[in-house]
Motif scaffolding. Structure first.
Motif, PDB file in Angstrom:
ATOM      1  N   SER A 167       0.844  -1.196   0.000  1.00 18.24           N
ATOM      2  CA  SER A 167       0.000   0.000   0.000  1.00 18.24           C
ATOM      3  C   SER A 167       0.875   1.240   0.000  1.00 18.24           C
ATOM      4  N   VAL A 168       0.362   2.305  -0.621  1.00 18.05           N
ATOM      5  CA  VAL A 168       1.017   3.614  -0.615  1.00 18.05           C
ATOM      6  C   VAL A 168      -0.082   4.671  -0.542  1.00 18.05           C
ATOM      7  N   GLN A 169       0.272   5.834  -0.043  1.00 19.89           N
ATOM      8  CA  GLN A 169      -0.709   6.909  -0.034  1.00 19.89           C
ATOM      9  C   GLN A 169      -0.859   7.503  -1.428  1.00 19.89           C
ATOM     10  N   LEU A 170       0.265   7.879  -2.039  1.00 18.40           N
ATOM     11  CA  LEU A 170       0.269   8.423  -3.389  1.00 18.40           C
ATOM     12  C   LEU A 170       1.092   7.515  -4.289  1.00 18.40           C
ATOM     13  N   LEU A 171       0.524   7.128  -5.417  1.00 16.91           N
ATOM     14  CA  LEU A 171       1.257   6.398  -6.442  1.00 16.91           C
ATOM     15  C   LEU A 171       1.218   7.251  -7.701  1.00 16.91           C
TER      16      LEU A 171
ATOM     17  N   GLN B 203      -3.986  -1.014  -2.038  1.00 13.74           N
ATOM     18  CA  GLN B 203      -4.735   0.222  -1.852  1.00 13.74           C
ATOM     19  C   GLN B 203      -3.826   1.432  -1.983  1.00 13.74           C
ATOM     20  N   VAL B 204      -4.398   2.500  -2.546  1.00 18.86           N
ATOM     21  CA  VAL B 204      -3.721   3.794  -2.644  1.00 18.86           C
ATOM     22  C   VAL B 204      -4.757   4.866  -2.317  1.00 18.86           C
ATOM     23  N   ASP B 205      -4.280   5.982  -1.789  1.00 21.91           N
ATOM     24  CA  ASP B 205      -5.179   7.114  -1.638  1.00 21.91           C
ATOM     25  C   ASP B 205      -5.347   7.837  -2.964  1.00 21.91           C
ATOM     26  N   SER B 206      -4.217   8.057  -3.660  1.00 24.31           N
ATOM     27  CA  SER B 206      -4.246   8.794  -4.927  1.00 24.31           C
ATOM     28  C   SER B 206      -3.424   8.061  -5.975  1.00 24.31           C
ATOM     29  N   LEU B 207      -3.980   7.948  -7.170  1.00 20.54           N
ATOM     30  CA  LEU B 207      -3.282   7.348  -8.303  1.00 20.54           C
ATOM     31  C   LEU B 207      -3.176   8.385  -9.408  1.00 20.54           C
ATOM     32  N   VAL B 208      -1.927   8.689  -9.813  1.00 17.13           N
ATOM     33  CA  VAL B 208      -1.676   9.672 -10.858  1.00 17.13           C
ATOM     34  C   VAL B 208      -0.827   8.999 -11.942  1.00 17.13           C
ATOM     35  N   LEU B 209      -1.357   8.942 -13.154  1.00 15.92           N
ATOM     36  CA  LEU B 209      -0.654   8.357 -14.292  1.00 15.92           C
ATOM     37  C   LEU B 209      -0.617   9.403 -15.396  1.00 15.92           C
TER      38      LEU B 209
END
Length: 414
Positions: free
Chosen positions: A93-97, A116-122
């Motif tokens: 798990s990470v907060q921001l990926l 699980q992630v809080d935020s996913l940015v691609l």
């Protein structure tokens, strides 16, 4: 050894000097190293803050990080030779990926262990063609997908929460569906979908509430249907060279602070688009603008259910007909301000049941049909509309109570 606080590694010598590091309690930044897979960090097990990998021109793989078990946040950007993320498989798990500007990255299979992630940015990882590694990963707050030109679908993002903070999907030139978003019902800080290859918004059908605004700009849309939407503060959409058969439905939406409809400034398919906002009853601001540069790309806009508004603006080119609702009034006092109509393509206008301060209909060279009823607390100005008969104007005014001046000039004379 354990590093308390942040650790910055910005050279190959710095990387070698950190070979015995097992844990960094703060942020670990790695840049400008010549290592190809970070084997020098084989002892690293935990980063309490963010692991930032940026600007490493020789880095091809993260296999050297296979001992890492825990990361607070992960940001990988601007590593031009990086092809896979396989060393990250143990991370859960990470907060921001965040993955951005890694132009050789072809596989994200190394993220399969993240649940699980809080935020996913691609952003701008053009060789990534599949998000299967993230299938089932819980995405709890933010999803941003931009310029991912290898993607055709978001179907694998099955773990997006029903209530999220923000969604932005833009500039993905081959993305044709938003499948992973089918379960999203509430967005608290804005939804933006633009410049993809979408032909419908059916995958957003579960949306019921969006705060922070909805912005839609898709050239290929044949339908705009958000039929479950009942609560939104602002919604705007650009027709932007959409097909002639474009149909728009806001379903159950009755109230909004702001609604805007903008025509295309780059139209290549002349013809009329029919825009229906018939369910909308109450709006603070309604702005309708046609094509800025191509009046042949026209719109017929109907908001026949609209009963309450505070500001109306009809501007630009490309509006051939506008019908606004019967009984249109402004809530409270004072009533609706000036209704301004200045449009180079408008041929028909209906303003029924008004309770407004003033109306100005000026400089509409094609306007030939004009209906107005209701109360004008101030003035009515109808000037410089060469196709609009002065006789017809005076006939229409019989249905209007005017509290101030009435000016008619420069219209079509008998």
């Amino acid at each position: 050894r354990i590093v308390t606080g942040n650790l910055i590694i910005n050279s190959q010598a710095g990387l070698l000097a950190s070979a015995d590091v097992m844990k960094v309690t703060g942020q670990l930044t790695i840049s400008n190293v010549t290592s190809t897979e970070l084997a020098e960090l084989g002892s690293l097990e935990e980063v309490g803050g963010q692991l930032l990998l940026t600007g490493n021109p020789a880095l091809r793989s993260l296999r050297g990080l296979r001992g890492i078990r825990r990361i607070g946040s992960l940001q990988i950007q601007g590593n031009p030779a990086l092809v896979d993320l396989d060393g990250l498989i143990p991370v859960e798990s990470v907060q921001l990926l965040s993955l951005s500007d890694n132009h050789a990255l072809a596989s994200i299979a190394g993220l399969a262990g993240i649940d699980q992630v809080d935020s996913l940015v691609l952003r701008s990882n053009p060789l990534v063609t599949s998000l299967r590694a993230l299938r089932g990963t819980a995405i709890r707050e933010v999803l941003v997908v931009g310029a991912m030109n290898g993607l055709t679908t978001l179907e694998d993002l099955t773990g997006v929460a029903s209530r999220v903070r923000h969604i932005g999907v833009s500039g993905n030139e081959h993305l044709s569906d938003l499948g992973g978003l089918r379960g999203v019902s509430i967005v608290t800080e804005g939804l933006s979908v633009s410049d993809n290859a979408l032909t419908s918004l059916n995958d957003l059908g579960a949306l019921s509430s969006v705060r922070g605004g909805v912005h839609i700009r898709e050239r290929g849309l044949t339908s705009f249907a958000l039929n479950g939407l009942t609560d939104v503060d602002a919604i705007g959409f650009s027709i932007d060279d959409s097909p002639l058969a474009l149909s728009i439905s806001l379903g159950s939406l009755r109230t909004a602070n702001s609604v805007s409809v903008v025509g295309s400034a780059r139209c290549t398919s002349p013809g009329q688009r029919n825009v229906s906002l018939s369910s909308l009853a109450t709006v603070v601001s309604l702005s309708i603008g046609g094509s800025a540069d191509h009046p042949a790309c026209s719109m017929l806009v109907t908001a026949s259910g609209l009963t309450t508004a505070q500001a109306l603006s009809l501007n630009g080119r490309g509006l051939t007909s506008v019908l606004l609702g019967s009984g249109l009034v402004a809530p409270g006092s004072p009533p609706l301000g000036t209704v301004s109509v200045d449009n180079t393509s408008l041929t028909s206008l209906a303003l029924r049941g008004l309770d407004v301060h003033s109306v100005s209909i000026t400089g509409n060279p094609l306007l030939a049909t004009f209906v107005i009823t209701g109360i004008l607390r101030g003035s009515l100005t109808v000037t410089d509309n060469p196709e609009l008969s002065t006789f017809a104007i005076r006939e229409q005014v019989r249905e209007v109570t005017i509290g101030g001046s009435f000016t008619v000039r420069g219209n079509k004379e008998p």
